[in-house]
Motif scaffolding. Structure first.
Motif, mmCIF file in Angstrom:
data_model
loop_
_atom_site.group_PDB
_atom_site.id
_atom_site.type_symbol
_atom_site.label_atom_id
_atom_site.label_comp_id
_atom_site.label_asym_id
_atom_site.label_seq_id
_atom_site.Cartn_x
_atom_site.Cartn_y
_atom_site.Cartn_z
ATOM 1 N N ALA A 112 0.840 -1.207 0.000
ATOM 2 C CA ALA A 112 0.000 0.000 0.000
ATOM 3 C C ALA A 112 0.871 1.252 0.000
ATOM 4 O O ALA A 112 0.581 2.223 -0.716
ATOM 5 N N LEU A 113 1.942 1.250 0.771
ATOM 6 C CA LEU A 113 2.858 2.401 0.794
ATOM 7 C C LEU A 113 3.454 2.664 -0.585
ATOM 8 O O LEU A 113 3.671 3.822 -0.956
ATOM 9 N N ARG A 154 -4.352 12.602 4.640
ATOM 10 C CA ARG A 154 -4.765 12.055 3.344
ATOM 11 C C ARG A 154 -4.011 10.775 3.001
ATOM 12 O O ARG A 154 -4.581 9.838 2.429
ATOM 13 N N SER A 155 -2.724 10.735 3.340
ATOM 14 C CA SER A 155 -1.925 9.540 3.058
ATOM 15 C C SER A 155 -2.420 8.349 3.875
ATOM 16 O O SER A 155 -2.534 7.239 3.352
ATOM 17 N N LEU A 156 -2.712 8.593 5.144
ATOM 18 C CA LEU A 156 -3.228 7.513 5.985
ATOM 19 C C LEU A 156 -4.596 7.045 5.493
ATOM 20 O O LEU A 156 -4.898 5.846 5.527
ATOM 21 N N GLU A 161 -7.733 2.870 2.862
ATOM 22 C CA GLU A 161 -8.602 2.439 1.758
ATOM 23 C C GLU A 161 -7.964 1.294 0.975
ATOM 24 O O GLU A 161 -8.620 0.304 0.653
ATOM 25 N N ARG A 162 -6.675 1.422 0.676
ATOM 26 C CA ARG A 162 -5.985 0.390 -0.085
ATOM 27 C C ARG A 162 -5.939 -0.915 0.710
ATOM 28 O O ARG A 162 -6.144 -2.000 0.154
ATOM 29 N N LEU A 163 -5.679 -0.828 1.998
ATOM 30 C CA LEU A 163 -5.642 -2.024 2.848
ATOM 31 C C LEU A 163 -7.025 -2.667 2.946
ATOM 32 O O LEU A 163 -7.129 -3.895 2.938
#
Length: 171
Positions: A112-113, A154-156, A161-163
């Motif tokens: 995700a990162l 926003r990054s978190l 969301e991706r996770l």
């Protein structure tokens, strides 16, 4: 710089610098090499440090950030990481079952990162790897503290969301 001063600096900041570098390159062995370069540069450049310009840890992390940037340039690639070495470094659970679950979660997190923009990854690494305050991050990257907070939020959110997508099997 005396040996005692260097020992104190090394003991105080090694883990934070190492974690920051791992967040940025995600290769345990290369992170160790780059971390050594950071502390070598601290020895060489220590007499140029000025407390009036910035706190010591901000100066130190700026050195680490520059070394990571040079590393990325030398690789001539964007985000590069060795998943195996990173997962070995991150997992410290006792039972084999817990270790498998943890490795899977770490794998998902670092995948995700890898979908974040370079600026977002850098700010996340400074916040959670180097454990810097938003104001210190702002000084390093040249944006306002409030902007740092927005980027982190926003990054978190993107990571979450991706996770969630990965956990629900939609990817």
């Amino acid at each position: 710089m005396t040996d005692l001063e260097f020992d104190q600096i090394f003991e105080t900041y090694y883990k934070r610098v190492y974690k920051y570098i791992c967040y940025r390159i995600n290769d345990q062995y290369m992170a160790e090499d780059l971390c050594s370069q950071v502390f070598e540069k601290v020895i060489v450049k220590y007499n140029t440090y000025s407390p009036e310009k910035s706190p010591f840890e901000v100066w130190l992390i700026a050195i680490a950030r520059n070394i990571v940037t040079d590393y990325h340039r030398s690789m001539k690639k964007g985000f590069h990481f060795s998943m195996d070495s990173l997962l070995d470094m991150v997992s410290f659970n006792s039972s084999p079952e817990e270790e498998i679950v943890s490795k899977e979660k770490n794998k998902d997190l670092f995948q995700a990162l890898s979908h974040l923009r370079e600026k977002e990854r850098n700010i996340i690494a400074l916040k959670f790897g180097a454990d810097l305050k938003n104001s210190e991050i702002a000084e390093l990257v040249g944006i306002s503290s409030s902007n740092v907070g927005v980027v982190i939020y926003r990054s978190l959110k993107k990571l979450r969301e991706r996770l969630n997508v990965r956990r629900n099997g939609h990817e």
